[in-house]
Design an enzyme around this catalytic site. Structure first.
Site: not given
Ligand code: CTP
Length: 407
Positions: A218, A287, A297, A315-317, A334, A352
């Site tokens: 991104n 995500d 390649k 994983p969602d950290i 954030f 969270k």
């Molecule tokens: N985050 C994380 N791990 C992920 C995705 C997000 O730790 N895989 C954390 C980001 O660092 C941020 C927060 O979660 O602090 C919110 O991230 P954001 O991208 O706005 O939201 P998501 O939870 O990923 O949900 P969505 O993309 O569906 O809005």
């Protein structure tokens, strides 16, 4: 990339602060001019003392022309009878950069036989010393002993760096980067209200490789997270930054762990979190990751009928950190959105287990990826929500730590 962007030390709030800059006779003396300019950009008032050795390389006029005021050159040349006491009365920080072996020896021995050593002896505030000399002089037991004495008395040492020096020798003795000396001065000028706190900041994007030549990511540049890490460090915290692939710069005193993928970030952050007082997850974590094509390649002729790639969830950290948060730990998240920001902040804050969430639109001018400013909404676990105006990211970072102190 502009210097401001690369350095991110464009913090304000130093108006009225006074720095006294001592410059001694080293080939690196010219780099003190850059330090002077940077401090003036922070709105500090800077006075200077040039030793006799320094004046063989650079004139007082040069420092005056760049804005140092006053510039002292000798014990008896000062228009002010009490010039040797003036920095001790008025300056908030004394920085000697570059500092020769000679001035280090004088400071260690408490000599006061020239203007700079006199001023240093009469100065009770924070003193920063950035050595510059030939590596043999730096390694000499006399210099080692003098240096240890200064550090033991609370002087703040910056450098020296390793590398080539003017005479062609290599080793430790090069003046530290001006960026790091500047950072140390700002840290000494900043409130010390985060001292004793261990803070983790994640920043930048993650990069999810599909094959060795291609990845999913991104547009995050890590500026907001860099500002957060820097602001916390300037205010005395012990900071670890877990950074995705970004080219922003952080001072030597900050620990930086470089990662690429979300899973690497999870591992690094997960190891650090139990030992932290607070964490701020500013990173734009991907995500999803593409199901890897392999080590080889991918060649385009293999996709003549088009290409579809399967994605796997990452994983969602932040969710993990929130789930393992212990009493007393503070967690800031954030949120980057294109619509319904306030509603999404409330949902993410709760889901969270956060203490504070900072959200911004990424489709609005002056806000989001790659900008030096941000326009954020902050919400806390007590249900308070506030919209901040468009501000420099340095300022947003400063205010976030102000809030942390009140959580
Ligand atoms: N985050 C994380 N791990 C992920 C995705 C997000 O730790 N895989 C954390 C980001 O660092 C941020 C927060 O979660 O602090 C919110 O991230 P954001 O991208 O706005 O939201 P998501 O939870 O990923 O949900 P969505 O993309 O569906 O809005």
């Amino acid at each position: 990339m502009s210097r401001d962007r690369a350095d991110n030390l464009c913090f304000t709030g130093y108006l009225g602060k006074r720095v006294h800059l001592g410059v001694t006779g080293s080939v690196a003396a010219y780099r003190a001019l850059d330090l002077l300019r940077r401090l003036l950009e922070n709105n500090c008032a800077v006075s200077a003392t040039l030793t006799r050795g320094c004046q063989r390389f650079l004139s007082a006029l040069l420092f005056e022309a760049l804005g140092a005021d006053p510039v002292y050159t000798g014990m008896f040349d000062s228009p002010d009878r009490l010039g040797h006491l003036e920095p001790g009365k008025n300056a908030d920080v004394l920085v000697v950069a570059p500092a020769t072996a000679d001035i280090i020896a004088k400071l260690a021995a408490g000599l006061a036989d020239d203007m700079l050593s006199c001023q240093a002896l009469a100065f009770s505030g924070p003193k920063i010393v950035a050595p510059a000399m030939n590596p043999a002089m730096w390694e000499n037991p006399a210099t080692r002993e003098n240096w240890a004495k200064l550090l033991g008395r609370g002087f703040i040492g910056v450098g020296p760096a390793c590398g080539g020096v003017a005479c062609g020798d290599k080793g430790a003795g090069r003046l530290a980067e001006v960026f790091d000396i500047h950072a140390a001065v700002l840290r000494a000028l900043s409130p010390n209200d985060l001292a004793g706190k261990k803070i983790l900041v994640s920043l930048g994007p993650t990069r999810e490789h599909w094959d060795p030549a291609r990845f999913w990511s991104n547009p995050s540049t890590g500026i907001m997270g860099t500002c957060l890490a820097l602001a916390a460090w300037l205010r005395g915290a012990e900071v670890v930054a877990v950074a995705g692939p970004v080219d922003t710069r952080l001072p030597e005193g900050l620990k930086v762990v470089r990662v690429a993928s979300a899973r690497e970030m999870l591992e690094a952050v997960g190891d650090l979190w139990p030992d932290m007082d607070a964490a701020c997850m500013c990173a734009a974590v991907a995500d999803f990751r593409p199901k890897p094509f392999g080590r080889k390649k991918f060649k385009k002729k293999e996709a003549q009928a088009g290409l579809s790639i399967e994605f796997l969830p990452n994983p969602d950290i932040l969710l993990d950190l929130g789930a393992s948060k212990r009493p007393g730990q503070r967690l800031i998240g954030f949120a980057a959105e294109t619509s319904s920001l306030n509603a999404s902040l409330k949902t993410k804050l709760k889901a969270k287990n956060l203490d504070l969430i900072v959200g911004n639109y990424i489709n609005v001018k002056g806000s989001g990826f790659g900008t030096m400013t941000n326009k954020v909404v902050v919400a806390d676990a007590a249900g308070r929500i506030e919209q901040w105006p468009e501000l420099p990211k340095t300022e947003v970072a400063w205010r976030i730590w102000d809030l942390l102190l009140q959580l």
